[in-house]
Write a protein that holds these residues in place. Structure first.
Motif, PDB file in Angstrom:
ATOM      1  N   ILE A  66       0.853  -1.183   0.000  1.00 25.27           N
ATOM      2  CA  ILE A  66       0.000   0.000   0.000  1.00 25.27           C
ATOM      3  C   ILE A  66       0.892   1.237   0.000  1.00 25.27           C
ATOM      4  N   ILE A  67       0.774   2.045  -1.045  1.00 32.33           N
ATOM      5  CA  ILE A  67       1.544   3.287  -1.137  1.00 32.33           C
ATOM      6  C   ILE A  67       0.699   4.411  -0.562  1.00 32.33           C
ATOM      7  N   LEU A  73      -0.740   9.089   8.514  1.00 31.81           N
ATOM      8  CA  LEU A  73      -1.839   8.210   8.099  1.00 31.81           C
ATOM      9  C   LEU A  73      -1.369   6.764   8.037  1.00 31.81           C
ATOM     10  N   MET A  74      -0.182   6.570   7.511  1.00 34.86           N
ATOM     11  CA  MET A  74       0.392   5.232   7.411  1.00 34.86           C
ATOM     12  C   MET A  74       0.530   4.598   8.802  1.00 34.86           C
ATOM     13  N   GLU A  75       1.070   5.372   9.738  1.00 28.32           N
ATOM     14  CA  GLU A  75       1.233   4.868  11.103  1.00 28.32           C
ATOM     15  C   GLU A  75      -0.117   4.543  11.746  1.00 28.32           C
ATOM     16  N   LEU A  92       7.079   0.986   6.011  1.00 28.99           N
ATOM     17  CA  LEU A  92       8.442   1.346   5.620  1.00 28.99           C
ATOM     18  C   LEU A  92       8.462   2.834   5.294  1.00 28.99           C
ATOM     19  N   ASN A  93       9.050   3.608   6.201  1.00 33.71           N
ATOM     20  CA  ASN A  93       9.100   5.058   5.996  1.00 33.71           C
ATOM     21  C   ASN A  93      10.273   5.656   6.765  1.00 33.71           C
ATOM     22  N   VAL A 116       4.166   1.637   2.416  1.00 30.74           N
ATOM     23  CA  VAL A 116       5.416   2.266   2.015  1.00 30.74           C
ATOM     24  C   VAL A 116       5.133   3.663   1.473  1.00 30.74           C
ATOM     25  N   SER A 117       6.019   4.596   1.762  1.00 31.32           N
ATOM     26  CA  SER A 117       5.874   5.951   1.237  1.00 31.32           C
ATOM     27  C   SER A 117       6.397   5.997  -0.191  1.00 31.32           C
TER      28      SER A 117
END
Length: 481
Positions: A66-67, A73-75, A92-93, A116-117
């Motif tokens: 997921i990009i 937001l990812m966290e 992964l960031n 992942v960013s």
């Protein structure tokens, strides 16, 4: 979707996610993925886009990447998935140390969901590791960032077509809440999936949200106090200024006697999590925030969204007010507008786009860009140079983008000033018409508006939260009893 797959999907919806029925658009998106067809999905904010990739991932096997453009937001998404029992998820960031990142990369195939960013995907080592795993689904979250006409254009997103090609063109799902037709075309073109894609497009309108605009003449603070006092229930007040968010949170605490905190990028990670948790559990009913708050906050009973400052685009406004009334039981979106408020957004736009002189400098001193501050202007200039776009063409692109941003801001000014239907202004921008008008529709349609929900008095609201916060947390995070 075959009958067997449909039965499996509905069983998984109930057993793992705790829902009896799909929301509008979810089943169509999941069906496309399970039939291994690329999909562009546009669903209104609050309709559960994450389910569109989480559920089919369990039936596809392999890993889902997921990009996501926002680290916060990812966290939040990773923490929520872990809380609901999914342990094979990782982000992964840039928050990771070098050793943490290397450990994850060595064991990448062990993870079901990999966030992942886009910046991380510019590292060849990252691409090489992703090529080694069984990648069953590539998800582009906030896909409007791909387009220069989108709400939040990101230069790194323009490189995702190349990334997708390097990953052997996996099954792809692009998700967004607000994208006009041109933005949708750009998404498909950049990802190179135009000829073989299902487009699942739902209207942006949220009829359960009553739209209001209050004209201010130096009395915004008083209007804010009056509105929060009237609306009651959980709510968010948005500001363009971190300092003002702090000041207004203190004003609401002192004048109304309600628990209220400010939320913005200056807070440390632990304070952010604490405020989010308190808001979700109803012990903190009101948040004064910048746009940093709200992404990933799946709280169904937010009753009001107030904007103290004029948003820069209809896309941003609809996304932020869409956090209200996710349970469809009614909510209010109030914009406090004072003549000249648009100047704030004009200054912000000037700070994000390179002007002609800045582009000239970038093209003449391309070798020095790496040492300059990493901001939007530098990233856009660097993208043009890396793509070998001639200077005049780059300058023309920036000029067109500036014109488009002006149109977006003009639409918001029209929304604030329009004497007729406010909803029509927003929907016209997306080439849509309202299917239904509820709760008086807006302050342009009805001079007197009553609340479209039953307000809860602050003392009762806070007392109820003491009794119900554990049950609400279990519901929000799908925890097992």
């Amino acid at each position: 979707m075959t009958n067997d797959r449909s039965i499996q999907a509905k069983k998984l919806l109930n057993d793992r996610f705790g829902f009896e029925n799909f929301r509008a658009g979810q089943e169509e998106a999941i069906s496309s993925v399970l039939e291994e067809r690329h999909a562009l999905v546009m669903l209104p904010t609050g309709t559960g886009k994450t389910l569109c990739y989480q559920l089919p991932s369990y039936l596809l096997g392999g890993s889902t990447v997921i990009i996501s453009p926002l680290l916060s937001l990812m966290e939040d998404q990773v923490e929520k998935m872990k809380s609901s029992g999914e342990k094979s998820v990782v982000a992964l960031n840039s928050f990771l140390s070098y050793s943490e990142k290397q450990t994850i990369l060595r064991n990448l195939s062990a993870y079901k969901f990999i966030f992942v960013s886009p910046e991380m995907l510019q590292q060849q080592g990252m691409i090489d590791q992703l090529k080694k795993i069984d990648l069953s689904l590539l998800v582009i979250d906030e896909a409007h960032c791909i387009s220069q006409w989108g709400m939040d254009f990101r230069a790194d997103y323009l490189k995702l077509g190349k990334v997708r090609h390097e990953l052997n063109n996996p099954l792809t799902l692009a998700l967004t809440a607000t994208a006009v037709e041109q933005v949708r075309k750009d998404i498909l073109s950049v990802l190179n999936i135009s000829s073989e894609v299902d487009q699942i497009i739902y209207p942006v309108d949220r009829p359960s949200i009553q739209l209001r605009v209050a004209e201010s003449v130096g009395d915004k603070k008083d209007q804010l106090l009056q509105a929060v006092s009237e609306f009651k229930g959980p709510g968010i007040v948005y500001f363009s200024s971190k300092k003002l968010a702090d000041e207004m949170a203190e004003l609401l605490r002192s004048q109304l006697g309600i628990p209220c905190e400010s939320y913005h990028s200056d807070l440390d990670k632990e304070d952010k999590r604490k405020i989010q948790s308190q808001f979700l559990s109803d012990t903190l009913p009101v948040i004064c925030a910048t746009s940093a708050f709200g992404m990933g906050i799946d709280k169904p009973d937010i009753r009001f969204i107030i904007h103290y400052h004029l948003p820069g685009s209809p896309e941003m406004y609809l996304q932020e007010i869409g956090r209200c009334s996710r349970d469809r039981k009614g909510g209010v979106a109030l914009l406090l507008y004072e003549n000249g408020d648009e100047a704030i957004q004009m200054r912000l736009q000037e700070n994000t786009l390179p002007d002609r002189d800045e582009l000239v400098y970038a093209y003449r001193h391309a070798d020095k860009l790496e040492s300059l501050k990493d901001d939007t202007k530098i990233n856009i200039s660097r993208h043009f140079i890396e793509q070998s776009i001639p200077f005049e063409q780059a300058a023309e692109i920036v000029e067109r983008y500036q014109t488009h941003k002006s149109v977006q801001l003009s639409t918001m000014v029209d929304y604030a000033r329009r004497k007729g239907c406010k909803r029509d202004v927003l929907l016209d921008y997306f080439a849509e018409k309202p299917e239904v008008r509820r709760n008086g529709c807006c302050s342009g349609c009805s001079r007197t508006l009553s609340l479209p929900y039953d307000p809860v008095e602050w003392p009762n609201f806070l007392q109820n939260s003491e009794d119900l916060w554990q049950d609400k947390l279990k519901f929000l995070f799908n925890l097992q009893s």
